[in-house]
Motif scaffolding. Sequence first.
Motif, short mmCIF file in Angstrom:
data_model
loop_
_atom_site.label_atom_id
_atom_site.label_comp_id
_atom_site.label_asym_id
_atom_site.label_seq_id
_atom_site.Cartn_x
_atom_site.Cartn_y
_atom_site.Cartn_z
N ALA A 60 6.53 -60.32 -9.18
CA ALA A 60 5.57 -60.48 -10.27
C ALA A 60 6.23 -60.11 -11.59
O ALA A 60 7.04 -59.18 -11.65
CB ALA A 60 4.33 -59.60 -10.04
N ASP A 61 5.88 -60.82 -12.63
CA ASP A 61 6.32 -60.54 -13.99
C ASP A 61 5.18 -59.82 -14.70
O ASP A 61 4.12 -60.41 -14.94
CB ASP A 61 6.65 -61.86 -14.69
CG ASP A 61 7.04 -61.68 -16.16
OD1 ASP A 61 6.99 -60.54 -16.67
OD2 ASP A 61 7.36 -62.70 -16.81
N VAL A 62 5.37 -58.54 -15.02
CA VAL A 62 4.28 -57.77 -15.61
C VAL A 62 3.91 -58.26 -17.01
O VAL A 62 2.89 -57.85 -17.56
CB VAL A 62 4.60 -56.26 -15.66
CG1 VAL A 62 4.85 -55.72 -14.26
CG2 VAL A 62 5.76 -55.96 -16.59
N GLY A 63 4.71 -59.14 -17.58
CA GLY A 63 4.36 -59.74 -18.86
C GLY A 63 3.35 -60.86 -18.73
O GLY A 63 2.95 -61.45 -19.74
N ARG A 64 2.93 -61.15 -17.50
CA ARG A 64 1.92 -62.18 -17.25
C ARG A 64 0.68 -61.54 -16.62
O ARG A 64 0.77 -60.87 -15.58
CB ARG A 64 2.47 -63.25 -16.30
CG ARG A 64 3.64 -64.05 -16.88
CD ARG A 64 4.31 -64.89 -15.80
NE ARG A 64 3.35 -65.69 -15.06
CZ ARG A 64 2.96 -66.92 -15.41
NH1 ARG A 64 3.47 -67.47 -16.48
NH2 ARG A 64 2.09 -67.59 -14.68
N ALA A 123 -1.82 -62.77 -14.99
CA ALA A 123 -2.12 -63.22 -13.62
C ALA A 123 -1.25 -62.50 -12.61
O ALA A 123 -1.71 -62.16 -11.50
CB ALA A 123 -1.94 -64.73 -13.52
N ASP A 124 0.01 -62.26 -12.95
CA ASP A 124 0.91 -61.55 -12.05
C ASP A 124 0.49 -60.09 -11.89
O ASP A 124 0.59 -59.52 -10.78
CB ASP A 124 2.34 -61.63 -12.56
CG ASP A 124 2.99 -62.98 -12.28
OD1 ASP A 124 2.24 -63.94 -11.98
OD2 ASP A 124 4.22 -63.08 -12.37
N CYS A 125 0.06 -59.46 -12.97
CA CYS A 125 -0.42 -58.07 -12.88
C CYS A 125 -1.61 -57.98 -11.93
O CYS A 125 -1.68 -57.09 -11.07
CB CYS A 125 -0.80 -57.56 -14.27
SG CYS A 125 0.58 -57.35 -15.41
N ARG A 126 -2.53 -58.90 -12.08
CA ARG A 126 -3.71 -58.89 -11.22
C ARG A 126 -3.33 -59.19 -9.77
O ARG A 126 -3.95 -58.66 -8.84
CB ARG A 126 -4.74 -59.87 -11.76
CG ARG A 126 -5.27 -59.47 -13.13
CD ARG A 126 -6.32 -60.42 -13.65
NE ARG A 126 -6.66 -60.16 -15.04
CZ ARG A 126 -7.57 -59.26 -15.46
NH1 ARG A 126 -8.20 -58.52 -14.58
NH2 ARG A 126 -7.81 -59.10 -16.75
N LYS A 127 -2.31 -60.03 -9.57
CA LYS A 127 -1.83 -60.31 -8.21
C LYS A 127 -1.26 -59.05 -7.57
O LYS A 127 -1.51 -58.77 -6.38
CB LYS A 127 -0.77 -61.41 -8.23
CG LYS A 127 -0.21 -61.75 -6.86
CD LYS A 127 0.84 -62.85 -6.92
CE LYS A 127 2.17 -62.33 -7.40
NZ LYS A 127 3.27 -63.33 -7.24
N LEU A 128 -0.47 -58.29 -8.33
CA LEU A 128 0.09 -57.04 -7.81
C LEU A 128 -1.00 -56.11 -7.32
O LEU A 128 -0.91 -55.52 -6.24
CB LEU A 128 0.90 -56.34 -8.91
CG LEU A 128 2.41 -56.48 -8.92
CD1 LEU A 128 2.99 -55.85 -10.18
CD2 LEU A 128 3.00 -55.84 -7.68
N VAL A 129 -2.04 -55.98 -8.11
CA VAL A 129 -3.14 -55.09 -7.74
C VAL A 129 -3.91 -55.65 -6.56
O VAL A 129 -4.24 -54.93 -5.61
CB VAL A 129 -4.06 -54.87 -8.96
CG1 VAL A 129 -5.33 -54.15 -8.55
CG2 VAL A 129 -3.31 -54.09 -10.04
N SER A 130 -4.18 -56.95 -6.59
CA SER A 130 -4.95 -57.57 -5.51
C SER A 130 -4.24 -57.45 -4.17
O SER A 130 -4.86 -57.11 -3.15
CB SER A 130 -5.19 -59.05 -5.84
OG SER A 130 -5.82 -59.71 -4.77
#
Length: 263
Positions: free
Chosen positions: A59-63, A65-72
């Motif tokens: 995941a790219d934390v600058g995105r 959607a990617d941040c939410r994917k990490l958490v999900s």
Amino acid sequence: MAKVAIVTGSATGLGAACAVDLADRGWNVTINYTKSKKEADETYASVKERGGDAIVVQADVGRDADCRKLVSETFKKWGRIDGLINNAGTTKFQAQGDFEGVTPEDFDRIFRVNVTGTYMMSRAVWPTMKKQWEENKQRGSIVNVSTNATVTGNGSSIPYVASKGAVNTLTLMLARMFAPAARVNTICPGFIQSRWLLNGLGEADYNKMKDDMEQRTLLCQAGTPEQMAEAALFFLTSASNITGEILIVDAGSHLGLIPAKER
């Protein structure tokens, strides 16, 4: 039940050291990488060897959607999130006095990852940490990774130092907004022995800086990822009555290097 943490940028260096240290303390860990899959898999293996459970998420934390994917994906795996270490970051190395060495696009990219990414990751874990506090009084913890260059003004580049200054201020605001459900603190490392810094500085400058740290700082130490992880995990796992704090971890180098002749 084991506690769970997300460590961004945890394929190598400080992030990897945090993941391994967490496993030693009985935590489960989400290991995150953007490009370094091989190293992320190696960190995963180290966590498993120490008895921790882990997942690896690109995941790219600058995105957002990617941040939410990490958490999900973390919540889907373990059903809880107790800690977040916002370690992922980027820079561009800029020579002293070279104002043309960075562009507005560099500023945008560096701030997007270092500042906006820290905010978006924190925002993404907020609903889970808030719910855990309201239902079980389980307080979460967030640790941001900044730099001692916010005090010394001597870092890899102007946008990097400026972005980390923003992270320090963001920490104060997030500490207010997350209270009492979670604590939010920041560490400010100095020199860290790492591939990232070696590649950025080049071997000659890296070795000179390392020698200076070992010979001319107050503690005569060139910081290691493991030493920085100790500080990060102090905030994450132990400092139950501390929030909104910014801690410099640099063997005293922010106080100035001791002249070589005095050593």
